[in-house]
Design a protein around this motif. Structure first.
Motif, PDB file in Angstrom:
ATOM      1  N   GLY A 160       0.931  -1.166   0.136  1.00  0.00           N
ATOM      2  CA  GLY A 160       0.147  -0.032  -0.043  1.00  0.00           C
ATOM      3  C   GLY A 160       0.751   1.146  -0.015  1.00  0.00           C
ATOM      4  O   GLY A 160       1.824   1.325   0.851  1.00  0.00           O
ATOM      5  N   LEU A 161       0.626   2.125  -0.977  1.00  0.00           N
ATOM      6  CA  LEU A 161       1.378   3.320  -1.075  1.00  0.00           C
ATOM      7  C   LEU A 161       0.812   4.446  -0.040  1.00  0.00           C
ATOM      8  O   LEU A 161      -0.574   4.809  -0.247  1.00  0.00           O
ATOM      9  N   VAL A 162       1.465   5.078   0.756  1.00  0.00           N
ATOM     10  CA  VAL A 162       0.932   6.188   1.619  1.00  0.00           C
ATOM     11  C   VAL A 162       1.840   7.074   1.614  1.00  0.00           C
ATOM     12  O   VAL A 162       2.899   7.068   1.422  1.00  0.00           O
ATOM     13  N   GLY A 163       1.464   8.495   1.612  1.00  0.00           N
ATOM     14  CA  GLY A 163       2.085   9.569   1.884  1.00  0.00           C
ATOM     15  C   GLY A 163       1.235  10.859   1.706  1.00  0.00           C
ATOM     16  O   GLY A 163       0.008  10.944   1.411  1.00  0.00           O
ATOM     17  N   PHE A 164       1.969  11.953   1.692  1.00  0.00           N
ATOM     18  CA  PHE A 164       1.158  13.112   1.520  1.00  0.00           C
ATOM     19  C   PHE A 164       0.804  13.542   0.080  1.00  0.00           C
ATOM     20  O   PHE A 164       1.313  12.635  -0.833  1.00  0.00           O
ATOM     21  N   PRO A 165      -0.244  14.348  -0.220  1.00  0.00           N
ATOM     22  CA  PRO A 165      -0.749  14.403  -1.631  1.00  0.00           C
ATOM     23  C   PRO A 165       0.465  15.021  -2.265  1.00  0.00           C
ATOM     24  O   PRO A 165       1.514  15.767  -1.844  1.00  0.00           O
ATOM     25  N   ASN A 166       0.697  14.552  -3.663  1.00  0.00           N
ATOM     26  CA  ASN A 166       1.662  15.015  -4.614  1.00  0.00           C
ATOM     27  C   ASN A 166       3.090  14.510  -4.027  1.00  0.00           C
ATOM     28  O   ASN A 166       3.878  15.256  -4.361  1.00  0.00           O
ATOM     29  N   THR A 234      -3.336  -4.521   3.312  1.00  0.00           N
ATOM     30  CA  THR A 234      -1.872  -4.605   2.748  1.00  0.00           C
ATOM     31  C   THR A 234      -0.843  -5.136   3.379  1.00  0.00           C
ATOM     32  O   THR A 234      -0.777  -4.926   4.867  1.00  0.00           O
ATOM     33  N   ALA A 235      -0.233  -6.099   3.099  1.00  0.00           N
ATOM     34  CA  ALA A 235       0.950  -6.793   3.680  1.00  0.00           C
ATOM     35  C   ALA A 235       2.045  -5.648   4.214  1.00  0.00           C
ATOM     36  O   ALA A 235       2.543  -6.154   5.344  1.00  0.00           O
ATOM     37  N   VAL A 236       2.318  -4.735   3.319  1.00  0.00           N
ATOM     38  CA  VAL A 236       3.525  -4.051   3.514  1.00  0.00           C
ATOM     39  C   VAL A 236       3.207  -2.629   3.306  1.00  0.00           C
ATOM     40  O   VAL A 236       2.340  -2.117   2.121  1.00  0.00           O
ATOM     41  N   LEU A 237       3.624  -1.442   3.860  1.00  0.00           N
ATOM     42  CA  LEU A 237       3.496  -0.261   3.481  1.00  0.00           C
ATOM     43  C   LEU A 237       4.514   0.404   3.091  1.00  0.00           C
ATOM     44  O   LEU A 237       5.710   0.063   3.518  1.00  0.00           O
ATOM     45  N   LEU A 238       4.445   1.216   1.859  1.00  0.00           N
ATOM     46  CA  LEU A 238       5.550   1.622   1.358  1.00  0.00           C
ATOM     47  C   LEU A 238       5.193   3.362   1.415  1.00  0.00           C
ATOM     48  O   LEU A 238       4.332   4.121   1.030  1.00  0.00           O
ATOM     49  N   HIS A 239       6.025   3.851   2.337  1.00  0.00           N
ATOM     50  CA  HIS A 239       5.930   5.470   2.824  1.00  0.00           C
ATOM     51  C   HIS A 239       6.768   6.010   1.573  1.00  0.00           C
ATOM     52  O   HIS A 239       8.048   5.913   1.348  1.00  0.00           O
ATOM     53  N   VAL A 267       0.335   0.961  12.553  1.00  0.00           N
ATOM     54  CA  VAL A 267       1.734   1.684  12.873  1.00  0.00           C
ATOM     55  C   VAL A 267       2.567   0.514  13.121  1.00  0.00           C
ATOM     56  O   VAL A 267       3.955   0.751  12.938  1.00  0.00           O
ATOM     57  N   ASP A 268       2.159  -0.797  13.391  1.00  0.00           N
ATOM     58  CA  ASP A 268       3.117  -2.021  13.582  1.00  0.00           C
ATOM     59  C   ASP A 268       3.245  -2.774  12.122  1.00  0.00           C
ATOM     60  O   ASP A 268       3.960  -3.613  12.144  1.00  0.00           O
ATOM     61  N   ARG A 269       2.431  -2.245  11.138  1.00  0.00           N
ATOM     62  CA  ARG A 269       2.865  -2.933   9.741  1.00  0.00           C
ATOM     63  C   ARG A 269       4.280  -2.756   9.458  1.00  0.00           C
ATOM     64  O   ARG A 269       4.569  -1.936   9.434  1.00  0.00           O
ATOM     65  N   PRO A 270       4.659  -3.707   8.737  1.00  0.00           N
ATOM     66  CA  PRO A 270       5.961  -3.923   8.179  1.00  0.00           C
ATOM     67  C   PRO A 270       6.124  -2.813   6.904  1.00  0.00           C
ATOM     68  O   PRO A 270       5.300  -2.486   6.251  1.00  0.00           O
ATOM     69  N   GLU A 271       6.994  -1.837   6.981  1.00  0.00           N
ATOM     70  CA  GLU A 271       7.055  -0.702   5.868  1.00  0.00           C
ATOM     71  C   GLU A 271       8.398  -0.609   5.380  1.00  0.00           C
ATOM     72  O   GLU A 271       9.513  -0.876   5.954  1.00  0.00           O
ATOM     73  N   VAL A 272       8.518  -0.087   4.358  1.00  0.00           N
ATOM     74  CA  VAL A 272       9.736   0.433   3.501  1.00  0.00           C
ATOM     75  C   VAL A 272       9.541   2.054   3.181  1.00  0.00           C
ATOM     76  O   VAL A 272       8.439   2.224   3.106  1.00  0.00           O
ATOM     77  N   ILE A 273      10.434   2.535   3.399  1.00  0.00           N
ATOM     78  CA  ILE A 273      10.348   4.221   3.142  1.00  0.00           C
ATOM     79  C   ILE A 273      11.310   4.554   1.650  1.00  0.00           C
ATOM     80  O   ILE A 273      12.515   3.834   1.578  1.00  0.00           O
ATOM     81  N   ALA A 274      10.559   5.393   1.006  1.00  0.00           N
ATOM     82  CA  ALA A 274      11.345   5.898  -0.233  1.00  0.00           C
ATOM     83  C   ALA A 274      11.161   7.282  -0.368  1.00  0.00           C
ATOM     84  O   ALA A 274      10.113   7.883  -0.161  1.00  0.00           O
TER      85      ALA A 274
END
Length: 427
Positions: A160-166, A234-239, A267-274
């Motif tokens: 799941g892709l999460v982040g601010f607009p734009n 979603t299994a993983v969050l991509l910030h 908040v405890d979901r596995p995540e990757v940051i880009a």
């Protein structure tokens, strides 16, 4: 148009009525009862399919009904059962009744009975015995289940892709997958979730682009929490964090806070940051931004610097997502396997159905009898015929209900309520 919540009226088919009928053949005197049973009503069945990704069709079909069963007929002929109503819904659909989950359809082809059709009533041929040669008893068909169902679609995705607009979520999805989301240089370009499949080496990932979040989203601000439900599965969050942010650590923490306020599980979901849009920045600035995020990032989260438009850093990021998703899926399978071995102690279905209770309603001056089995008999009783009602009284006596009624003060003309039906203790 993307629709992810609807309400529909669900009604399974009513069972057919049994009939009172007698053999009428030449040279056959007093041929006896030959009334047939009614057919069973059709169920309402939901089936998950990958060919749908929205619930919009239900906006125009708010009622779902199973076919009623046919009545019985003479010569002991049973009525035809009603056809089930099979309803296609997107994979990831939750079906609720008064907030209680009835079904969670997560696999293509999975079917669940949402509303059960009513049983058909017995005809009088069913009640013939050595002491009752000419029964005038026939049962009514039982009503099917009916209620308002709440359908809620939660997209099933690996990432799941999460982040601010734009922040570059739609651009990232369009580059790494076959999706074609709307892309523009302003906030809130994405107004509905988008799905795309990204192929990497010999694996693939299903990625969901969730509309941009802002501070206060969990409380309904901006696009609000309308689409946060799609992150839950979603299994993983991509910030994705814009590398040009003035306070990149604060930007990352704001999104984390909104996820935590919506669901502590997220908040405890596995995540990757880009960090996105890095193609126009010096390496020194990129390193500073990465370090700023690392100081506040969740433990173990890996940080990547990417540029979707320049195709920079995407391969390494996707490979890491494949690895993390694989780990999560294997852990979930192991937990589900262990849970399947746990013993469950509960009443058998027979014990539950035969249980009953008697209470006296002081305000209405009636005795109220509850219980699955006795209520079912009451629904099937045709109260227009005294023989039918007396049969219900016989059933109450055999089950011990009559004894309990008398013990609690019921007399001959006391009013007895069973479900929607009313009778007196004795004829």
């Amino acid at each position: 148009m993307f629709v992810d919540t609807v309400k529909v009226f669900v009604q399974a088919g009513k069972g057919g009525d049994g009939v009172v009928s007698w053999r009428h053949e030449i040279y056959v005197d007093k041929g006896g009862p030959d009334g047939g049973d009614g057919g069973r009503g059709g169920d309402v069945i939901f089936e998950a399919t990958d060919n749908l990704n929205t619930l919009i069709d239900f906006r125009f079909k708010p009622e779902l009904r199973g076919e009623p069963g046919k009545n019985g007929s003479k010569q002991k002929k049973r009525g035809r059962s009603g056809q089930p109503k099979i309803v296609k819904v997107p994979v990831g659909t939750l079906v609720k009744k008064n907030g209680v989950v009835l079904a969670d359809l997560t696999v293509h082809g999975q079917q669940e009975v949402i509303a059960m059709g009513g049983d058909g009533g017995f005809g009088n041929a069913h009640f013939k015995s050595s002491t009752r040669q000419a029964p005038k008893i026939a049962e009514r068909g039982e009503p099917g289940d009916e209620f308002e169902a709440e359908l809620e679609l939660k997209l099933l995705a690996d990432v799941g892709l999460v982040g601010f607009p734009n922040a570059g979520k739609s651009t990232f999805l369009s580059v790494v997958s076959n999706a074609q989301p709307e892309i523009a240089d302003y906030a809130f370009t994405t107004l509905t979730p988008n799905l795309g499949v990204a192929d990497i080496d010999s694996s693939s990932l299903l990625i969901a682009d969730i509309p941009g979040l802002i501070e206060g989203a969990s409380e309904g601000k901006g696009l609000g929490d309308t689409f946060l439900r799609h992150v839950e599965r979603t299994a993983v969050l991509l910030h994705l964090v814009d590398a040009y942010s003035n306070d990149i650590a604060q930007a990352y923490q704001t999104i984390r806070t909104e996820l935590a306020q919506y669901s502590i599980d997220l908040v405890d979901r596995p995540e990757v940051i880009a960090l996105t849009k890095c193609d126009g920045l010096d390496q020194e600035i990129i390193d500073m931004q990465v370090q700023a995020v690392r100081e506040v990032a969740a433990p173990g989260a890996k940080i990547f610097a990417i540029s979707s438009s320049a195709r920079y850093g995407l391969q390494d990021l996707l490979r890491e997502l494949v690895r993390v998703v694989g780990n999560v899926r294997s852990i979930v399978e192991e937990i589900e396997s262990d849970e399947g071995d746990l013993p469950v102690i509960k009443l058998s279905q027979v014990e539950q159905s035969e249980a009953w209770d008697v209470r006296y309603d002081e305000d209405e001056k009636v005795y109220v009898v509850t219980g699955d089995k006795i209520e079912k008999f009451a629904r099937r009783t045709n109260f227009d015929g005294f023989e039918n009602v007396n049969r219900l009284r016989d059933i109450m006596k055999k089950m011990g209900i009559t004894h309990d009624l008398v013990r609690k003060g019921a007399v001959s003309d006391s009013r007895i309520i069973i479900g929607d039906s009313e009778l007196t203790l004795h004829d």
